[in-house]
Design a protein around this motif. Structure first.
Motif, short mmCIF file in Angstrom:
data_model
loop_
_atom_site.label_atom_id
_atom_site.label_comp_id
_atom_site.label_asym_id
_atom_site.label_seq_id
_atom_site.Cartn_x
_atom_site.Cartn_y
_atom_site.Cartn_z
N MET A 118 0.91 -1.48 -0.12
CA MET A 118 0.01 -0.66 0.24
C MET A 118 0.93 1.26 -0.12
O MET A 118 2.10 1.15 0.89
N SER A 119 0.55 2.60 -1.14
CA SER A 119 1.05 3.78 -0.41
C SER A 119 1.73 4.16 0.18
O SER A 119 0.28 4.31 1.38
N LYS A 120 2.37 5.11 0.56
CA LYS A 120 2.06 6.20 2.39
C LYS A 120 0.91 6.67 1.82
O LYS A 120 0.31 6.78 3.18
N LYS A 121 0.49 6.98 0.93
CA LYS A 121 -0.56 8.23 0.96
C LYS A 121 -1.99 7.74 0.96
O LYS A 121 -2.60 7.62 1.77
N SER A 122 -2.09 6.11 0.71
CA SER A 122 -3.35 5.29 0.93
C SER A 122 -3.22 5.41 2.32
O SER A 122 -4.22 5.08 2.93
N GLN A 123 -2.35 4.47 2.97
CA GLN A 123 -1.94 4.88 4.70
C GLN A 123 -2.73 5.43 5.12
O GLN A 123 -2.88 5.32 6.42
N LEU A 124 -1.83 6.89 5.06
CA LEU A 124 -2.48 8.38 5.83
C LEU A 124 -3.93 8.53 5.53
O LEU A 124 -4.50 9.32 6.27
N LYS A 125 -4.54 7.93 4.63
CA LYS A 125 -5.51 8.25 4.54
C LYS A 125 -6.72 7.73 5.01
O LYS A 125 -7.70 8.08 5.34
N ARG A 126 -6.08 6.69 5.33
CA ARG A 126 -6.59 5.65 5.88
C ARG A 126 -6.54 6.16 7.11
O ARG A 126 -7.95 5.96 8.61
N ALA A 127 -5.21 5.98 7.70
CA ALA A 127 -5.40 6.88 8.95
C ALA A 127 -6.55 7.85 9.21
O ALA A 127 -6.29 7.79 10.35
N ILE A 128 -6.72 8.99 8.18
CA ILE A 128 -7.00 9.64 8.86
C ILE A 128 -8.68 9.54 8.70
O ILE A 128 -9.10 10.19 9.53
#
Length: 76
Positions: free
Chosen positions: A1-11
């Motif tokens: 999973m990309s860093k952006k996807s991980q951040l969006k999920r965490a958000i």
């Protein structure tokens, strides 16, 4: 999973967590307001729950701000 996807999920997870904490805080908040309006002393448990959930909300919002800032850095 990309860093952006991980951040969006965490958000998204943080936002859901905040909503859950706010719902849990509502009961004690209502009890505190009733006590204030009636001029009585609120229950110490209600005060404690209100403070605990308020602190959790504040901490999670701070984490959320950090996640948004990190996401903005990746977008640049």
């Amino acid at each position: 999973m990309s860093k952006k996807s991980q951040l969006k999920r965490a958000i998204n997870d943080c936002e859901l967590e905040i909503r859950a904490y706010e719902r849990k805080r509502e009961r004690s908040q209502t009890a505190l307001m009733r006590a204030m309006l009636s001029g009585t002393k609120p229950s110490p448990e209600d005060e404690q729950y209100f403070n605990v959930f308020s602190n959790l909300i504040d901490e999670t919002r701070e984490k959320l701000r950090g996640l948004y800032a990190e996401l903005e850095e990746l977008k640049k």
